[in-house]
Design a protein around this motif. Structure first.
Motif, PDB file in Angstrom:
ATOM      1  N   UNK A 241       6.336  -2.890   1.271  1.00  0.00           N
ATOM      2  CA  UNK A 241       6.824  -3.903   0.270  1.00  0.00           C
ATOM      3  C   UNK A 241       7.193  -3.730  -0.856  1.00  0.00           C
ATOM      4  N   UNK A 242       8.677  -4.340  -0.880  1.00  0.00           N
ATOM      5  CA  UNK A 242      10.053  -4.583  -1.967  1.00  0.00           C
ATOM      6  C   UNK A 242      11.052  -3.587  -0.875  1.00  0.00           C
ATOM      7  N   UNK A 243      10.631  -3.812   0.463  1.00  0.00           N
ATOM      8  CA  UNK A 243      11.755  -2.567   1.214  1.00  0.00           C
ATOM      9  C   UNK A 243      12.101  -1.399   0.584  1.00  0.00           C
ATOM     10  N   UNK A 244      10.481  -0.711   0.435  1.00  0.00           N
ATOM     11  CA  UNK A 244      10.521   0.613   0.044  1.00  0.00           C
ATOM     12  C   UNK A 244      11.439   1.125  -1.439  1.00  0.00           C
ATOM     13  N   UNK A 245      12.041  -0.404  -1.907  1.00  0.00           N
ATOM     14  CA  UNK A 245      12.796   0.156  -3.150  1.00  0.00           C
ATOM     15  C   UNK A 245      12.163  -0.955  -4.496  1.00  0.00           C
ATOM     16  N   UNK A 246      11.475  -1.476  -4.026  1.00  0.00           N
ATOM     17  CA  UNK A 246      10.941  -1.860  -5.189  1.00  0.00           C
ATOM     18  C   UNK A 246      11.793  -3.398  -5.414  1.00  0.00           C
ATOM     19  N   UNK A 247      12.512  -4.301  -4.440  1.00  0.00           N
ATOM     20  CA  UNK A 247      12.978  -5.667  -4.383  1.00  0.00           C
ATOM     21  C   UNK A 247      12.205  -6.451  -4.598  1.00  0.00           C
ATOM     22  N   UNK A 248      13.281  -7.030  -5.030  1.00  0.00           N
ATOM     23  CA  UNK A 248      12.286  -8.698  -5.597  1.00  0.00           C
ATOM     24  C   UNK A 248      12.283  -9.760  -4.300  1.00  0.00           C
ATOM     25  N   UNK A 249      13.898 -10.056  -3.668  1.00  0.00           N
ATOM     26  CA  UNK A 249      14.153 -11.103  -2.647  1.00  0.00           C
ATOM     27  C   UNK A 249      13.231 -11.205  -1.307  1.00  0.00           C
ATOM     28  N   UNK A 250      13.101 -12.138  -0.419  1.00  0.00           N
ATOM     29  CA  UNK A 250      12.508 -12.702  -0.039  1.00  0.00           C
ATOM     30  C   UNK A 250      14.006 -12.786   1.313  1.00  0.00           C
ATOM     31  N   UNK A 251      13.991 -12.488   2.625  1.00  0.00           N
ATOM     32  CA  UNK A 251      14.796 -12.155   3.502  1.00  0.00           C
ATOM     33  C   UNK A 251      14.897 -13.603   4.002  1.00  0.00           C
ATOM     34  N   UNK A 252      15.138 -14.173   4.436  1.00  0.00           N
ATOM     35  CA  UNK A 252      14.989 -15.164   5.088  1.00  0.00           C
ATOM     36  C   UNK A 252      16.337 -15.709   6.334  1.00  0.00           C
ATOM     37  N   UNK A 282      15.597 -15.474  -2.995  1.00  0.00           N
ATOM     38  CA  UNK A 282      15.869 -15.814  -1.434  1.00  0.00           C
ATOM     39  C   UNK A 282      16.947 -15.055  -0.985  1.00  0.00           C
ATOM     40  N   UNK A 283      17.419 -14.316   0.305  1.00  0.00           N
ATOM     41  CA  UNK A 283      18.321 -13.314   0.059  1.00  0.00           C
ATOM     42  C   UNK A 283      18.902 -13.461   2.191  1.00  0.00           C
ATOM     43  N   UNK A 284      19.346 -12.534   2.437  1.00  0.00           N
ATOM     44  CA  UNK A 284      19.642 -12.212   3.665  1.00  0.00           C
ATOM     45  C   UNK A 284      19.758 -10.782   4.339  1.00  0.00           C
ATOM     46  N   UNK A 285      19.277 -10.490   5.589  1.00  0.00           N
ATOM     47  CA  UNK A 285      20.093  -8.911   6.022  1.00  0.00           C
ATOM     48  C   UNK A 285      19.993  -8.927   7.289  1.00  0.00           C
TER      49      UNK A 285
END
Length: 457
Positions: A241-252, A282-285
């Motif tokens: 959860x949070x990509x292991x860093x407590x990040x807030x974004x949802x990647x699309x 939202x963001x992207x990876x």
């Protein structure tokens, strides 16, 4: 508030100039009462007034006193982790490249371990600068019922930290602990020859470079799905959860696109939901896992970066054996990371088993302007002996295999296998902190090209 800030600033400036052999720690002889902080910030940037504070966390229980030449704590609930009870002093300044020695005298009513962790706060990922086998990442020492003096040295390999913490982790065992004569001194400096060990020319003295990966977006009309994968979500599906860093974004897959000769990754303030919850950004990876990886070579990325509190762009790589050995054993190479609240400064870091994944890195600050003003070139060169991080052709961090093996161990150089590429724009997290009212959305990262070369045979 203003008085507090002025004192705090003066204290930090003064602490940075401690001379060799001078005790950095305040109230190391415990002649004063403990300091009770007015608040405990969740990011760990606590202020203890150049003194010690005794903290009891959720799973612990105990009482403590100071003032008679020693610290005494009676722990009636051991807790489920080493930091259930802490004796802590913060902030202290630790300077990059210096060798430090700490010592203390202690005893206990029962035979037990105590962990000493000298490290950073949540924005840095809670690193231990004196790495050991303790639960919090620090060094452990076994106490008996007689006074005994303990000491150890460590080198500050990471960037200077003006908000470091000296912590005694007292959890996991009940009973009474006594501590006295605590000191932390600067005792030496890492020599430049020790840091490099081999010439930086080993990176550039090659017969030539062959281009093996060429993503020039000037003529592209869409993202090449034969090369790039799209990460989706907030990491919940992957168990992080949070990509292991407590990040807030949802990647699309729609926050990344081709526009005006650039690959664009856009971070927006917008709500999106999935089966795990609702997210405000939202963001992207994107990554090349399973489609392109390489062992040794040169990566060159030309990009213009976003900015703003809580904005965290990154170009990085992971070992393609991650599904077999996990992280950090697979290795991670951060070609470029930037915290949006300081858009003139970027970081280059190598992560591995080193210090439990904390890694080794340095930063680079532009002589003028910011990385969001114009395009800059980020280059990473890597071979079987060394790695080098560059900004606009300037080498700012050079790391050798021999250095890592001599300071950590041969098992810590985990970069002799293929790695794949990752590009992302995170929002929030332990390191950059979360967006605030000053953060403007959308934020966009523009990438003109990504090229990978390998040496000619």
């Amino acid at each position: 508030m203003k008085k507090y800030f002025v004192f705090f600033t003066i204290f930090l400036a003064f602490s940075a100039f401690f001379a060799f052999g001078q005790n950095i720690i305040g109230n190391g002889d415990f002649t004063k009462p403990l300091y009770v902080p007015s608040s405990i910030p969740p990011d760990g940037n606590i202020f203890t007034n150049h003194n010690w504070s005794f903290l009891v966390n959720a799973t612990g229980g105990g009482t403590a006193t100071s003032g008679n030449g020693y610290f005494e704590a009676t722990l009636y609930n051991a807790g489920s982790n080493s930091w259930a009870e802490q004796l802590l002093q913060s902030p202290i300044t630790l300077e990059h490249g210096y060798i430090y020695k700490f010592s203390f005298t202690a005893k206990s009513s029962i035979s037990r371990n105590v962990e000493v962790k000298i490290g950073g706060t949540a924005p840095l990922g809670w690193p231990a600068y004196n790495p050991g086998n303790g639960m919090a990442g620090g060094m452990t020492f076994q106490l008996g019922n007689e006074w005994k003096t303990y000491e150890a040295t460590f080198t500050m390999y990471r960037d200077t930290d003006e908000h470091a913490r000296f912590e005694f982790e007292l959890g996991l065992a009940s009973g009474t602990i006594w501590i006295k004569n605590v000191s932390l001194e600067k005792v030496g400096q890492m020599e430049s020859k020790e840091e490099t060990q081999v010439s930086t020319s080993i990176l550039t003295d090659v017969k030539g470079w062959n281009l093996i990966f060429d993503e020039d977006f000037s003529s592209a009309t869409s993202i090449n799905k034969n090369i790039w994968n799209f990460d989706i979500g907030n990491g919940e599906a992957q168990g992080i959860k949070g990509w292991g860093n407590n990040e807030l974004e949802y990647y699309t897959d729609h926050n990344v696109y081709i526009q005006n000769g650039n690959l664009v990754i856009e971070a927006d303030k917008e709500k999106v939901s999935d089966q795990y919850g609702t997210y405000d950004y939202t963001s992207a990876r994107i990554n090349t896992m399973g489609k392109f990886s390489f062992e040794y070579g040169k990566v060159v990325i030309e990009a213009k970066l976003p900015e703003g509190q809580g904005i965290w762009p990154a170009f990085w790589m992971l070992g393609d054996n991650i599904n077999q050995v996990g992280w950090p054993a697979c290795g991670e190479i951060d070609i470029m990371e930037m915290l949006g609240n300081n858009p003139a400064k970027v970081y280059g870091t190598a992560h591995g088993p080193i210090s439990g994944g904390v890694g080794i890195g340095k930063s680079y600050v532009l002589p003028s302007g910011t990385f969001s003003d114009s395009y800059h070139t980020f280059t990473f060169i890597w071979n079987k002996e060394a790695m080098g991080w560059y900004v606009d052709g300037h080498l700012y961090f050079f790391l050798t295999k021999s250095y890592v093996e001599s300071h950590y161990g041969s098992q810590d150089w985990v970069y002799d296998h293929p790695f794949f590429l990752i590009i992302n724009l995170a929002v929030g997290g332990n390191w950059p902190g979360n967006p605030d009212s000053s953060t403007v959305f959308p934020q966009k990262m523009y990438i003109k090209s990504i090229k990978v070369y390998q040496t000619q045979n």
